[in-house]
Design a protein around this motif. Structure first.
Motif, PDB file in Angstrom:
ATOM      1  N   GLY A  73      48.766  54.831  59.688  1.00 17.37           N
ATOM      2  CA  GLY A  73      49.451  54.207  58.557  1.00 17.37           C
ATOM      3  C   GLY A  73      49.854  55.201  57.485  1.00 17.37           C
ATOM      4  O   GLY A  73      50.200  54.798  56.379  1.00 17.37           O
ATOM      5  N   ASN A  74      49.811  56.505  57.790  1.00 15.33           N
ATOM      6  CA  ASN A  74      50.224  57.531  56.833  1.00 15.33           C
ATOM      7  C   ASN A  74      51.712  57.810  57.057  1.00 15.33           C
ATOM      8  O   ASN A  74      52.118  58.411  58.049  1.00 15.33           O
ATOM      9  CB  ASN A  74      49.408  58.815  57.057  1.00 15.33           C
ATOM     10  CG  ASN A  74      49.667  59.847  55.977  1.00 15.33           C
ATOM     11  OD1 ASN A  74      50.789  60.029  55.523  1.00 15.33           O
ATOM     12  ND2 ASN A  74      48.610  60.515  55.557  1.00 15.33           N
ATOM     13  N   TRP A  75      52.563  57.344  56.106  1.00 18.10           N
ATOM     14  CA  TRP A  75      54.013  57.409  56.347  1.00 18.10           C
ATOM     15  C   TRP A  75      54.531  58.849  56.404  1.00 18.10           C
ATOM     16  O   TRP A  75      55.494  59.138  57.134  1.00 18.10           O
ATOM     17  CB  TRP A  75      54.760  56.608  55.285  1.00 18.10           C
ATOM     18  CG  TRP A  75      54.763  57.212  53.911  1.00 18.10           C
ATOM     19  CD1 TRP A  75      53.872  57.001  52.913  1.00 18.10           C
ATOM     20  CD2 TRP A  75      55.714  58.150  53.402  1.00 18.10           C
ATOM     21  NE1 TRP A  75      54.186  57.724  51.811  1.00 18.10           N
ATOM     22  CE2 TRP A  75      55.341  58.455  52.069  1.00 18.10           C
ATOM     23  CE3 TRP A  75      56.848  58.757  53.911  1.00 18.10           C
ATOM     24  CZ2 TRP A  75      56.049  59.317  51.271  1.00 18.10           C
ATOM     25  CZ3 TRP A  75      57.560  59.628  53.112  1.00 18.10           C
ATOM     26  CH2 TRP A  75      57.162  59.900  51.810  1.00 18.10           C
ATOM     27  N   LYS A  76      53.913  59.770  55.641  1.00 14.48           N
ATOM     28  CA  LYS A  76      54.389  61.157  55.674  1.00 14.48           C
ATOM     29  C   LYS A  76      54.130  61.788  57.045  1.00 14.48           C
ATOM     30  O   LYS A  76      55.002  62.432  57.623  1.00 14.48           O
ATOM     31  CB  LYS A  76      53.694  61.973  54.584  1.00 14.48           C
ATOM     32  CG  LYS A  76      54.139  61.606  53.171  1.00 14.48           C
ATOM     33  CD  LYS A  76      53.514  62.546  52.146  1.00 14.48           C
ATOM     34  CE  LYS A  76      53.976  62.205  50.726  1.00 14.48           C
ATOM     35  NZ  LYS A  76      53.379  63.090  49.721  1.00 14.48           N
ATOM     36  N   MET A  77      52.883  61.592  57.558  1.00 13.07           N
ATOM     37  CA  MET A  77      52.585  62.139  58.891  1.00 13.07           C
ATOM     38  C   MET A  77      53.422  61.439  59.964  1.00 13.07           C
ATOM     39  O   MET A  77      53.873  62.060  60.933  1.00 13.07           O
ATOM     40  CB  MET A  77      51.094  61.967  59.196  1.00 13.07           C
ATOM     41  CG  MET A  77      50.193  62.905  58.412  1.00 13.07           C
ATOM     42  SD  MET A  77      48.494  62.825  58.977  1.00 13.07           S
ATOM     43  CE  MET A  77      47.752  64.113  57.988  1.00 13.07           C
ATOM     44  N   SER A  78      53.630  60.134  59.805  1.00 15.89           N
ATOM     45  CA  SER A  78      54.428  59.393  60.778  1.00 15.89           C
ATOM     46  C   SER A  78      55.862  59.916  60.801  1.00 15.89           C
ATOM     47  O   SER A  78      56.460  60.081  61.869  1.00 15.89           O
ATOM     48  CB  SER A  78      54.397  57.897  60.442  1.00 15.89           C
ATOM     49  OG  SER A  78      55.176  57.168  61.359  1.00 15.89           O
ATOM     50  N   ALA A  79      56.446  60.171  59.614  1.00 12.90           N
ATOM     51  CA  ALA A  79      57.808  60.704  59.561  1.00 12.90           C
ATOM     52  C   ALA A  79      57.876  62.094  60.186  1.00 12.90           C
ATOM     53  O   ALA A  79      58.820  62.422  60.911  1.00 12.90           O
ATOM     54  CB  ALA A  79      58.291  60.744  58.113  1.00 12.90           C
ATOM     55  N   LEU A  85      58.977  64.511  67.569  1.00 13.64           N
ATOM     56  CA  LEU A  85      59.337  63.811  68.805  1.00 13.64           C
ATOM     57  C   LEU A  85      60.842  63.887  69.032  1.00 13.64           C
ATOM     58  O   LEU A  85      61.308  64.090  70.166  1.00 13.64           O
ATOM     59  CB  LEU A  85      58.861  62.357  68.732  1.00 13.64           C
ATOM     60  CG  LEU A  85      59.131  61.491  69.970  1.00 13.64           C
ATOM     61  CD1 LEU A  85      58.491  62.109  71.220  1.00 13.64           C
ATOM     62  CD2 LEU A  85      58.615  60.069  69.762  1.00 13.64           C
ATOM     63  N   GLY A  86      61.627  63.730  67.960  1.00 13.31           N
ATOM     64  CA  GLY A  86      63.077  63.842  68.105  1.00 13.31           C
ATOM     65  C   GLY A  86      63.482  65.230  68.559  1.00 13.31           C
ATOM     66  O   GLY A  86      64.370  65.386  69.399  1.00 13.31           O
ATOM     67  N   VAL A 101      64.802  58.079  67.428  1.00 17.31           N
ATOM     68  CA  VAL A 101      63.583  58.550  66.759  1.00 17.31           C
ATOM     69  C   VAL A 101      63.913  59.088  65.361  1.00 17.31           C
ATOM     70  O   VAL A 101      63.227  58.790  64.381  1.00 17.31           O
ATOM     71  CB  VAL A 101      62.909  59.644  67.612  1.00 17.31           C
ATOM     72  CG1 VAL A 101      61.767  60.281  66.832  1.00 17.31           C
ATOM     73  CG2 VAL A 101      62.379  59.035  68.900  1.00 17.31           C
ATOM     74  N   PHE A 102      64.997  59.886  65.245  1.00 15.26           N
ATOM     75  CA  PHE A 102      65.382  60.391  63.932  1.00 15.26           C
ATOM     76  C   PHE A 102      65.788  59.251  62.996  1.00 15.26           C
ATOM     77  O   PHE A 102      65.568  59.315  61.785  1.00 15.26           O
ATOM     78  CB  PHE A 102      66.539  61.386  64.056  1.00 15.26           C
ATOM     79  CG  PHE A 102      66.145  62.721  64.614  1.00 15.26           C
ATOM     80  CD1 PHE A 102      66.900  63.349  65.598  1.00 15.26           C
ATOM     81  CD2 PHE A 102      64.988  63.373  64.159  1.00 15.26           C
ATOM     82  CE1 PHE A 102      66.536  64.573  66.102  1.00 15.26           C
ATOM     83  CE2 PHE A 102      64.622  64.598  64.668  1.00 15.26           C
ATOM     84  CZ  PHE A 102      65.400  65.189  65.656  1.00 15.26           C
ATOM     85  N   LYS A 103      66.388  58.221  63.564  1.00 21.71           N
ATOM     86  CA  LYS A 103      66.789  57.072  62.744  1.00 21.71           C
ATOM     87  C   LYS A 103      65.558  56.362  62.187  1.00 21.71           C
ATOM     88  O   LYS A 103      65.534  55.942  61.022  1.00 21.71           O
ATOM     89  CB  LYS A 103      67.632  56.123  63.585  1.00 21.71           C
ATOM     90  CG  LYS A 103      68.252  54.980  62.777  1.00 21.71           C
ATOM     91  CD  LYS A 103      69.190  54.151  63.649  1.00 21.71           C
ATOM     92  CE  LYS A 103      69.839  53.032  62.830  1.00 21.71           C
ATOM     93  NZ  LYS A 103      70.742  52.204  63.676  1.00 21.71           N
ATOM     94  N   GLU A 104      64.496  56.207  63.015  1.00 22.52           N
ATOM     95  CA  GLU A 104      63.258  55.595  62.537  1.00 22.52           C
ATOM     96  C   GLU A 104      62.626  56.437  61.409  1.00 22.52           C
ATOM     97  O   GLU A 104      62.150  55.906  60.408  1.00 22.52           O
ATOM     98  CB  GLU A 104      62.273  55.457  63.699  1.00 22.52           C
ATOM     99  CG  GLU A 104      62.716  54.432  64.744  1.00 22.52           C
ATOM    100  CD  GLU A 104      61.763  54.399  65.940  1.00 22.52           C
ATOM    101  OE1 GLU A 104      60.787  55.181  65.921  1.00 22.52           O
ATOM    102  OE2 GLU A 104      62.003  53.613  66.872  1.00 22.52           O
ATOM    103  N   GLY A 105      62.640  57.762  61.594  1.00 20.90           N
ATOM    104  CA  GLY A 105      62.099  58.626  60.544  1.00 20.90           C
ATOM    105  C   GLY A 105      62.878  58.502  59.247  1.00 20.90           C
ATOM    106  O   GLY A 105      62.306  58.514  58.152  1.00 20.90           O
ATOM    107  N   LEU A 106      64.213  58.379  59.338  1.00 16.22           N
ATOM    108  CA  LEU A 106      65.031  58.201  58.135  1.00 16.22           C
ATOM    109  C   LEU A 106      64.685  56.901  57.418  1.00 16.22           C
ATOM    110  O   LEU A 106      64.576  56.856  56.189  1.00 16.22           O
ATOM    111  CB  LEU A 106      66.518  58.223  58.528  1.00 16.22           C
ATOM    112  CG  LEU A 106      67.522  57.941  57.408  1.00 16.22           C
ATOM    113  CD1 LEU A 106      67.383  58.971  56.298  1.00 16.22           C
ATOM    114  CD2 LEU A 106      68.947  57.931  57.955  1.00 16.22           C
TER     115      LEU A 106
END
Length: 672
Positions: A73-79, A85-86, A101-106
Motif C-alpha cells: 500500500g506504499n504508493w511511492k514504492m508501487s509507482a 516493470l515497464g 504499466v506506465f499508464k498505471e504508474g502515471l
C-alpha cells in the motif's frame, strides 16, 4: 557467419533460462530476515541493477517486486515498481504491456499529486507509444512531460524528453528535427555538467578566501596581544623617571609604525596572490575544457566496454569450464564456436580502446615468456574456421627453426597476427589467403621473425593503402566496414612500430595484397636453458591455498570458484566488502580476489580497511583486483589503494592463475 551467431544465441539463452529461477530465488532467500518496506526497497534496488545489466531475469524479479509493493500500500514504492516493470517490458519488446504499466504508474502519481514523478511517467508513456507506432499519442504525452519539466526547471528531465523527441522525429522521417532535438539534449546534459563543475570551483575559491581572512584575523589578534603586553610592561615601569618613559613611548610608536608598514606590505602581497590564484584557476578551467573535449571519445568507449566486459567474462569463463568437463564431440565444436565468437568481441573492444591507449602512450608492452607455437596454432585454427564459412582457402606455414618459446608481449603479438589475417579474410571475396612465418635472424639474445600474409583479392590494396594508416578524423564514419579495417590496420602499424618492428604492404601483379612484417623478440636461453623448452606450469604450489573471493555477481562467483577448485584451492565467497571483512575475522586466507564495483562497500574501501587492520596476518594479505572497467588509470588506482595486482575482465584462466601464483610465491619468500 550466421551459424556461429545462432549457436551463440541459443547456448546463451539456454544458460540464462537455467540460472534465472535459481538467481531470483537466491535473492528472495537472502531477504527472509527482512519484512515489509525494507524487503521491497532491496528488491527495487536489485531490479534496477538487473535492468541496467539487461539481465533476462529482470522481468521475473520486476513482477515479484510489483506484487510485493502493491500489497504494502506504499504508493511511492508501487509507482517505482511499475516503472521498473515497464522498463523490463521494454527490454523484452512487449511495448503494449509496457504502455499499460506506465499508464498505471502515471495514474498513481496523479492521484497523490506527485507532479514531478508524473512528468517522468508521461515521458516513459510517450516512449512506449512511440515504440507502438502511435506518433500523435507519443507527441501529446511528451509535450505534457516537457511542459512539466520546464515548469520545475528540471534540466535532466527536459534533456531526456528532447532525446525521445529526436527518436520521434526519426520515426516521422524528419532528420533535421531529430538532429535539432538530439543536439538540444546534448547541450542540456553538457550545461548540467558544466554548472556542477562551476559550482564546485566557486566553492573552492570561497573556501580559499575564507582561509586567507581567518589568517589575517589571527595575525591581527596576535599583534593586538603583543601590543597589550607591551603596554602592560610600560605601566609596571611607570615609577621610572619621565625621560625613560618618554623614550619607551617613542620606541612604542616607532614599532607601531613599522607594524603598519608590514601590514600594508602583507595586504599588497595578499592582493597579488589573489590575482595570481584567479589567473591559475582560469588556466586550469581552460585546460579541463580542452582535456574534456579531447578525451570524450575515450570515456564513451570505456563506458561501453565496461558494460560489455562483465557478460563477456561470464561467457568465456563458462566456456572454459564446459570444455574442461569432457563434453561430447559434437558439443566441443559448438563450444569452440562460442569461444571464437566471444574472442571476436573481445578483440573488437581491445582494438577500439587499445588505439586510444597508443595515442596517449599508456599501452602496456611488458615482456613475458610465451608459447610462440601454441599462439600461432590457436590463431590459425580460428582463422581457418572463418575462411571456411566465407568459402575461402587458407594456407599457413611456420618455420621449424623458430624457437618454441620466446620473450615478448604475448597479447600484442596475438593482436598483430590476428588483425592481419582478419583483414585479409574480410577483404577477400574469393580465392586464397596465405600466411607464412620465417626465422629472419637468430643469435644468442635476439630473434627476428618475418610474417608474410597474402590475400588473392587485389581490391584490398585499393581500399586500404599503407599511406592511410592514420587515426580517423572526427568527420569520418567509425563503423563502416572499410573504416573498421582501417582502424585495425592503423593500430597494427602502431603496435609493430612500438615493438621496434617494420611493416610494409605491396600490390602483387594487381592480383593480390601482401603484408610483410618484421618483429624482434628476445630469446629465453639464459632463463630456461638451451631452446627454452620448459613446459607450462601445473600450479602445484597453489594446492591447498585458501582464497577469499569477494564478488557480488553470482555467475562470476560460480565460474571463478570452480576454476580455482580444479587446482586444489579452497574458495570462500563474499558478496560485498562487509562480508569479506567478517570472513577475514573468522578464518585465515592466503590471498583475496577483490571485485572493484560492489554494493554497500566497494573494493577500494574494503582494501583500505584491510590495510588498516591491526593484525599483521590480515593487513599484509595479497589482494588482486578484479574489474571490468576500461579506464586507463584503473590499474594505477588499484595499486594506490594497496592492492598487489590487477586482472581485467574478461580474463583467461592462465592469466588469473599466474597472478595468484606470483602473489602467493612472493608472500612466502617475504616470510622466509
Amino acid at each position: 557467419m550466421k551459424i556461429p551467431i545462432f549457436l551463440f544465441l541459443f547456448l546463451l539463452s539456454t544458460l540464462s533460462v537455467f540460472s534465472q529461477t535459481v538467481k531470483i530465488d537466491s535473492i528472495e532467500n537472502s531477504l527472509v530476515g527482512l519484512k515489509g518496506a525494507s524487503k521491497a526497497k532491496y528488491m527495487l534496488a536489485a531490479t534496477e541493477r538487473m535492468l541496467r545489466d539487461s539481465s533476462k531475469e529482470s522481468m521475473e524479479l520486476a513482477l515479484r517486486t510489483n506484487r510485493l509493493t502493491a500489497s504494502l500500500g506504499n504508493w511511492k514504492m508501487s509507482a517505482k515498481a511499475s516503472d521498473n516493470l515497464g522498463q523490463a517490458y521494454l527490454q523484452d519488446k512487449d511495448y503494449q504491456a509496457a504502455f499499460h504499466v506506465f499508464k498505471e504508474g502515471l495514474q498513481v502519481r496523479l492521484e497523490h499529486h506527485d507532479t514531478v514523478g508524473a512528468a517522468y511517467s508521461k515521458s516513459k508513456l510517450g516512449h512506449s507509444l512511440l515504440l507502438l507506432g502511435d506518433i500523435d499519442g507519443a507527441a501529446n504525452q511528451l509535450n505534457a512531460a516537457l511542459s512539466d519539466f520546464q515548469k520545475f526547471k528540471d534540466t535532466l528531465g527536459i534533456a531526456a524528453v528532447e532525446q525521445i523527441f529526436g527518436n520521434l522525429s526519426l520515426a516521422k522521417g524528419d532528420q533535421k528535427a531529430a538532429f535539432a532535438h538530439l543536439n538540444s539534449a546534448i547541450n542540456l546534459y553538457s550545461k548540467q555538467a558544466a554548472d556542477e563543475i562551476n559550482h564546485s570551483n566557486l566553492l573552492e575559491i570561497q573556501n580559499s578566501h575564507h582561509k586567507r581572512v581567518k589568517g589575517l584575523l589571527f595575525l591581527l589578534i596576535g599583534l593586538t596581544g603583543l601590543l597589550a603586553a607591551m603596554v602592560s610592561i610600560f605601566y609596571r615601569k611607570k615609577q621610572q623617571d619621565n625621560f625613560e618613559l618618554s623614550n619607551k613611548i617613542a620606541e612604542n610608536n616607532l614599532q607601531k609604525a613599522e607594524i603598519e608598514v608590514l601590514n600594508k606590505e602583507q595586504e599588497l602581497k595578499n592582493i597579488s596572490l589573489g590575482l595570481l590564484n584567479n589567473k591559475l584557476v582560469d588556466e586550469m578551467a581552460e585546460r579541463e575544457n580542452m582535456q574534456r573535449s579531447s578525451f570524450a571519445r575515450d570515456r564513451f568507449l570505456a563506458a561501453i566496454s565496461h558494460e560489455m566486459r562483465t557478460p563477456l567474462n561470464d561467457i568465456t569463463g563458462l566456456t572454459h569450464l564446459l570444455l574442461d568437463n569432457k563434453p561430447r564431440i559434437d558439443q566441443i565444436e559448438q563450444l569452440r564456436t562460442l569461444q571464437f565468437s566471444a574472442n571476436e568481441l573481445v578483440v573488437f573492444i581491445n582494438e577500439a580502446l587499445g588505439f586510444s591507449k597508443i595515442e596517449v602512450g599508456k599501452l602496456d608492452l611488458q615482456n613475458r615468456v610465451f608459447d610462440f607455437t601454441g599462439i600461432t596454432r590457436s590463431i590459425f585454427n580460428d582463422i581457418a574456421k572463418k575462411a571456411e564459412v566465407k568459402g575461402l582457402l587458407f594456407h599457413s606455414s611456420v618455420d621449424n627453426q623458430i624457437p618454441r618459446r620466446l620473450l615478448g608481449n604475448e597479447s600484442r603479438f596475438y593482436q598483430i597476427l590476428s588483425n592481419l589475417l582478419n583483414n585479409c579474410i574480410d577483404s577477400t571475396s574469393e580465392g586464397v589467403v596465405r600466411i607464412a612465418l620465417f626465422l629472419e635472424e637468430h643469435n644468442e639474445k635476439n630473434v627476428v621473425v618475418r610474417i608474410v600474409a597474402e590475400a588473392s583479392d587485389g581490391g584490398m590494396e585499393r581500399n586500404l593503402h599503407p599511406n592511410r594508416y592514420e587515426p580517423m578524423g572526427d568527420d569520418e564514419p567509425m563503423f563502416g566496414s572499410a573504416d573498421g579495417r582501417q582502424l585495425s590496420l592503423a593500430m597494427t602499424k602502431r603496435l609493430v612500430e612500438l615493438q621496434h618492428g617494420r611493416i610494409q604492404v605491396e600490390n602483387v601483379f594487381d592480383e593480390a595484397t601482401r603484408f610483410n612484417v618484421l618483429l624482434p623478440f628476445k630469446t629465453t636461453i639464459s632463463q630456461f636453458g638451451q631452446g627454452g623448452s620448459s613446459g607450462p606450469s601445473n600450479y602445484a604450489e597453489l594446492q591447498g591455498a585458501q582464497i577469499l573471493l569477494v564478488e557480488d555477481n553470482k555467475i562470476n562467483q560460480v565460474i571463478v570458484a570452480k576454476m580455482l577448485r580444479r587446482y586444489g584451492m579452497t574458495v570462500v565467497t563474499a558478496d560485498n566488502g562487509y562480508e569479506a571483512l567478517e570472513q577475514l575475522e573468522l578464518q585465515a586466507f592466503n590471498l583475496v580476489l577483490m571485485d572493484i564495483q560492489m554494493p554497500e562497500m566497494d573494493g577500494y574501501r574494503t582494501t583500505a580497511e584491510i590495510r588498516k587492520h591491526p593484525t599483521t596476518e590480515i593487513n599484509s594479505l595479497p589482494i588482486v583486483a578484479l574489474t571490468s572497467s576500461a579506464f586507463l588509470t584503473e590499474k594505477e588506482k588499484a595499486l594506490l589503494f594497496g592492492m598487489n595486482d590487477h586482472v581485467g575482465k574478461p580474463f583467461s584462466p592462465e592469466e588469473l592463475l599466474e597472478k595468484i601464483s606470483s602473489c602467493i610465491v612472493l608472500k612466502k619468500d617475504f616470510k622466509l
